[in-house]
Design a protein around this motif. Structure first.
Motif, PDB file in Angstrom:
ATOM      1  N   PHE A  40       0.840  -1.192   0.000  1.00 21.92           N
ATOM      2  CA  PHE A  40       0.000   0.000   0.000  1.00 21.92           C
ATOM      3  C   PHE A  40       0.879   1.247   0.000  1.00 21.92           C
ATOM      4  CE2 PHE A  40      -2.365  -3.409   1.979  1.00 21.92           C
ATOM      5  CZ  PHE A  40      -3.600  -3.327   1.336  1.00 21.92           C
ATOM      6  N   THR A  41       0.504   2.211  -0.832  1.00 22.87           N
ATOM      7  CA  THR A  41       1.288   3.439  -0.938  1.00 22.87           C
ATOM      8  C   THR A  41       1.126   4.309   0.296  1.00 22.87           C
ATOM      9  OG1 THR A  41       1.040   3.425  -3.331  1.00 22.87           O
ATOM     10  CG2 THR A  41       1.690   5.511  -2.318  1.00 22.87           C
ATOM     11  N   ARG A  42      -0.108   4.477   0.732  1.00 28.70           N
ATOM     12  CA  ARG A  42      -0.375   5.379   1.855  1.00 28.70           C
ATOM     13  C   ARG A  42      -1.455   4.767   2.738  1.00 28.70           C
ATOM     14  NH1 ARG A  42      -1.157  10.835  -0.434  1.00 28.70           N
ATOM     15  NH2 ARG A  42       1.125  10.941  -0.295  1.00 28.70           N
ATOM     16  N   GLY A  43      -1.192   4.715   4.052  1.00 27.58           N
ATOM     17  CA  GLY A  43      -2.145   4.130   4.989  1.00 27.58           C
ATOM     18  C   GLY A  43      -2.384   5.021   6.188  1.00 27.58           C
ATOM     19  N   LEU A  44      -3.518   4.805   6.831  1.00 26.96           N
ATOM     20  CA  LEU A  44      -3.886   5.522   8.055  1.00 26.96           C
ATOM     21  C   LEU A  44      -4.373   4.508   9.074  1.00 26.96           C
ATOM     22  CD1 LEU A  44      -4.588   8.132   9.690  1.00 26.96           C
ATOM     23  CD2 LEU A  44      -6.839   8.056   8.581  1.00 26.96           C
ATOM     24  N   GLU A  45      -3.770   4.552  10.266  1.00 24.96           N
ATOM     25  CA  GLU A  45      -4.255   3.723  11.369  1.00 24.96           C
ATOM     26  C   GLU A  45      -4.935   4.608  12.396  1.00 24.96           C
ATOM     27  OE1 GLU A  45      -2.965   0.322  14.639  1.00 24.96           O
ATOM     28  OE2 GLU A  45      -1.388   1.388  13.549  1.00 24.96           O
ATOM     29  N   ILE A  46      -6.118   4.175  12.837  1.00 24.22           N
ATOM     30  CA  ILE A  46      -6.916   4.932  13.800  1.00 24.22           C
ATOM     31  C   ILE A  46      -6.877   4.190  15.133  1.00 24.22           C
ATOM     32  CG2 ILE A  46      -9.218   5.836  14.329  1.00 24.22           C
ATOM     33  CD1 ILE A  46      -9.687   5.664  11.199  1.00 24.22           C
ATOM     34  N   GLY A  47      -6.227   4.799  16.141  1.00 27.63           N
ATOM     35  CA  GLY A  47      -6.149   4.196  17.463  1.00 27.63           C
ATOM     36  C   GLY A  47      -5.150   3.066  17.526  1.00 27.63           C
ATOM     37  N   ALA A  48      -3.859   3.386  17.489  1.00 23.46           N
ATOM     38  CA  ALA A  48      -2.819   2.353  17.386  1.00 23.46           C
ATOM     39  C   ALA A  48      -2.464   1.708  18.715  1.00 23.46           C
ATOM     40  CB  ALA A  48      -1.564   2.948  16.761  1.00 23.46           C
ATOM     41  N   GLY A  49      -2.890   2.297  19.835  1.00 25.62           N
ATOM     42  CA  GLY A  49      -2.453   1.762  21.121  1.00 25.62           C
ATOM     43  C   GLY A  49      -0.943   1.884  21.244  1.00 25.62           C
ATOM     44  N   THR A  50      -0.272   0.742  21.417  1.00 26.37           N
ATOM     45  CA  THR A  50       1.196   0.741  21.433  1.00 26.37           C
ATOM     46  C   THR A  50       1.764  -0.013  20.242  1.00 26.37           C
ATOM     47  OG1 THR A  50       1.172  -1.165  22.943  1.00 26.37           O
ATOM     48  CG2 THR A  50       1.352   1.026  23.933  1.00 26.37           C
ATOM     49  N   GLY A  51       0.925  -0.236  19.224  1.00 25.64           N
ATOM     50  CA  GLY A  51       1.426  -0.808  17.980  1.00 25.64           C
ATOM     51  C   GLY A  51       1.176  -2.284  17.784  1.00 25.64           C
ATOM     52  N   GLN A  52       0.197  -2.861  18.481  1.00 30.61           N
ATOM     53  CA  GLN A  52      -0.084  -4.292  18.340  1.00 30.61           C
ATOM     54  C   GLN A  52      -0.382  -4.680  16.890  1.00 30.61           C
ATOM     55  OE1 GLN A  52      -0.887  -2.593  21.015  1.00 30.61           O
ATOM     56  NE2 GLN A  52       0.026  -3.846  22.602  1.00 30.61           N
ATOM     57  N   ALA A  53      -1.138  -3.834  16.188  1.00 26.51           N
ATOM     58  CA  ALA A  53      -1.393  -4.090  14.765  1.00 26.51           C
ATOM     59  C   ALA A  53      -0.384  -3.381  13.878  1.00 26.51           C
ATOM     60  CB  ALA A  53      -2.811  -3.644  14.398  1.00 26.51           C
ATOM     61  N   THR A  54       0.111  -2.240  14.315  1.00 28.90           N
ATOM     62  CA  THR A  54       1.068  -1.461  13.522  1.00 28.90           C
ATOM     63  C   THR A  54       2.269  -2.299  13.135  1.00 28.90           C
ATOM     64  OG1 THR A  54       0.450   0.385  14.974  1.00 28.90           O
ATOM     65  CG2 THR A  54       2.207   0.778  13.382  1.00 28.90           C
ATOM     66  N   ASP A  55       2.766  -3.087  14.078  1.00 28.38           N
ATOM     67  CA  ASP A  55       3.940  -3.920  13.820  1.00 28.38           C
ATOM     68  C   ASP A  55       3.730  -4.855  12.636  1.00 28.38           C
ATOM     69  OD1 ASP A  55       5.268  -2.773  15.942  1.00 28.38           O
ATOM     70  OD2 ASP A  55       4.817  -4.400  17.343  1.00 28.38           O
ATOM     71  N   LEU A  56       2.485  -5.273  12.428  1.00 31.97           N
ATOM     72  CA  LEU A  56       2.147  -6.172  11.327  1.00 31.97           C
ATOM     73  C   LEU A  56       2.039  -5.406  10.011  1.00 31.97           C
ATOM     74  CD1 LEU A  56       1.381  -9.220  10.949  1.00 31.97           C
ATOM     75  CD2 LEU A  56      -1.007  -8.524  11.236  1.00 31.97           C
ATOM     76  N   PHE A  57       1.401  -4.244  10.052  1.00 29.36           N
ATOM     77  CA  PHE A  57       1.064  -3.519   8.827  1.00 29.36           C
ATOM     78  C   PHE A  57       2.209  -2.669   8.290  1.00 29.36           C
ATOM     79  CE2 PHE A  57      -3.053  -4.778  10.174  1.00 29.36           C
ATOM     80  CZ  PHE A  57      -3.882  -4.720   9.058  1.00 29.36           C
ATOM     81  N   VAL A  60       4.012  -3.426   5.020  1.00 31.61           N
ATOM     82  CA  VAL A  60       3.382  -3.400   3.698  1.00 31.61           C
ATOM     83  C   VAL A  60       2.806  -2.027   3.356  1.00 31.61           C
ATOM     84  CG1 VAL A  60       2.874  -5.873   3.759  1.00 31.61           C
ATOM     85  CG2 VAL A  60       1.161  -4.245   4.592  1.00 31.61           C
ATOM     86  N   ILE A  61       3.166  -0.984   4.117  1.00 34.94           N
ATOM     87  CA  ILE A  61       2.691   0.379   3.850  1.00 34.94           C
ATOM     88  C   ILE A  61       3.898   1.293   3.711  1.00 34.94           C
ATOM     89  CG2 ILE A  61       1.334   2.320   4.715  1.00 34.94           C
ATOM     90  CD1 ILE A  61      -0.340   0.314   6.300  1.00 34.94           C
ATOM     91  N   ASN A  62       3.975   1.989   2.595  1.00 31.69           N
ATOM     92  CA  ASN A  62       5.116   2.859   2.342  1.00 31.69           C
ATOM     93  C   ASN A  62       5.100   4.107   3.219  1.00 31.69           C
ATOM     94  OD1 ASN A  62       7.479   3.687   0.706  1.00 31.69           O
ATOM     95  ND2 ASN A  62       6.097   5.337   0.076  1.00 31.69           N
ATOM     96  N   ASP A  63       3.922   4.709   3.387  1.00 31.76           N
ATOM     97  CA  ASP A  63       3.781   5.972   4.118  1.00 31.76           C
ATOM     98  C   ASP A  63       2.589   5.824   5.061  1.00 31.76           C
ATOM     99  OD1 ASP A  63       3.806   8.577   4.979  1.00 31.76           O
ATOM    100  OD2 ASP A  63       2.976   9.421   3.151  1.00 31.76           O
ATOM    101  N   LEU A  64       2.838   5.731   6.372  1.00 33.24           N
ATOM    102  CA  LEU A  64       1.789   5.445   7.344  1.00 33.24           C
ATOM    103  C   LEU A  64       1.569   6.625   8.278  1.00 33.24           C
ATOM    104  CD1 LEU A  64      -0.190   3.465   8.739  1.00 33.24           C
ATOM    105  CD2 LEU A  64       1.743   2.675  10.133  1.00 33.24           C
ATOM    106  N   ASP A  65       0.325   7.064   8.384  1.00 37.96           N
ATOM    107  CA  ASP A  65      -0.092   8.039   9.383  1.00 37.96           C
ATOM    108  C   ASP A  65      -0.834   7.308  10.499  1.00 37.96           C
ATOM    109  OD1 ASP A  65       0.951  10.072   7.874  1.00 37.96           O
ATOM    110  OD2 ASP A  65      -0.970  10.736   7.056  1.00 37.96           O
TER     111      ASP A  65
END
Length: 259
Positions: A40-57, A60-65
């Motif tokens: 994915f070129t650009r992604g947005l995560e809403i409510g990351a906590g401490t990164g439990q899902a962020t670490d996975l995503f 595969v995301i070039n630019d993450l907000d």
């Protein structure tokens, strides 16, 4: 003082990171299959906590907000991902402003804190054409575990917390599923979501399970004395009954595309 439960997680960064369960690789693969993309070129995560899902995503995301509401969580995330192409913003999603368009927006066990009548239409506006929304939840707030070691743990919970805070939603899994489907369709932007489910078992020792309980918003509403007594009693009970908790995990994923 009225406590906004959205904000309580700001007080539990350390135990949240240590005890909250992560998410399976299969979930990420299903999202990529649904989007028909491996990256994915650009992604947005809403409510990351401490990164439990962020670490996975993040792989595969070039630019993450990331949008997160707690000062301490934002600081933690900024430090954790300082070497990655990640931008972290402190804001409620309802108030978050961006001129970017995203090809993936995702939220892990967090989007229930967002006003659905605002959140889902806003996501629609922020997605590129054919962009994907993936919202998913751990179902511990829906499922009442009431066998084995959980019988005793539940009795301790009842002693310190009101019945509505015992860690399950009386609507049940099917009721929550239907509620999520209805919420996703708020404003008639998205269609009926594709739903995937994942199940596995996590093993917690007494200390880690205590940290898990401490990370819950219901526990954070207790005064310090009762919180300490509650968590101590749970630890002692677990250690007196084998020392481990076999915690069933169940995640439900909802996928929709901007079409």
């Amino acid at each position: 003082m009225i406590v906004n439960l959205k904000d309580t997680f700001n007080n539990v960064v350390t135990m949240y990171d240590a005890a909250r369960p992560t998410y399976p690789l299969e979930l990420l693969n299903d999202i990529k299959d649904f989007a028909e993309k491996s990256f994915f070129t650009r992604g947005l995560e809403i409510g990351a906590g401490t990164g439990q899902a962020t670490d996975l995503f993040i792989k595969v995301i070039n630019d993450l907000d990331i949008v997160e509401v707690g000062d301490k969580q934002v600081d933690y995330l900024m430090e954790k991902y300082k070497s990655e192409n990640v931008n972290t913003y402190k804001a409620y999603f309802e108030d978050f402003k961006s001129n970017k368009k995203y090809d993936l927006i995702f939220s892990a066990t967090a989007f229930h804190w967002v006003d659905a009548t605002v959140g889902y239409p806003k996501v629609w506006d922020m997605l590129n054409d054919s962009g994907v929304l993936a919202v998913f939840w751990h179902m511990s707030s829906v499922t009442l575990h009431d066998t084995g070691i959980f019988v005793g743990i539940n009795e301790i919970k009842k002693k310190y917390l009101p019945e509505e805070s015992l860690g399950f939603d009386k609507e049940g899994i099917e009721g929550v599923r239907q509620k999520r489907i209805s919420q996703i369709q708020s404003g008639n932007y998205f269609g009926i979501p594709v739903i995937k489910e994942y199940r596995w078992i996590d093993t917690y020792d007494a200390d880690r399970y205590s940290l898990l309980l401490e990370s819950y918003s219901s526990t954070q509403t207790l005064d310090e004395e009762h919180k300490k007594l509650y968590l101590s009693e749970v630890r002692d009970y677990i250690n007196s009954n084998g020392g481990v908790v076999e915690m069933p995990q169940h995640v439900m994923l909802y996928l929709v595309k901007k079409e």
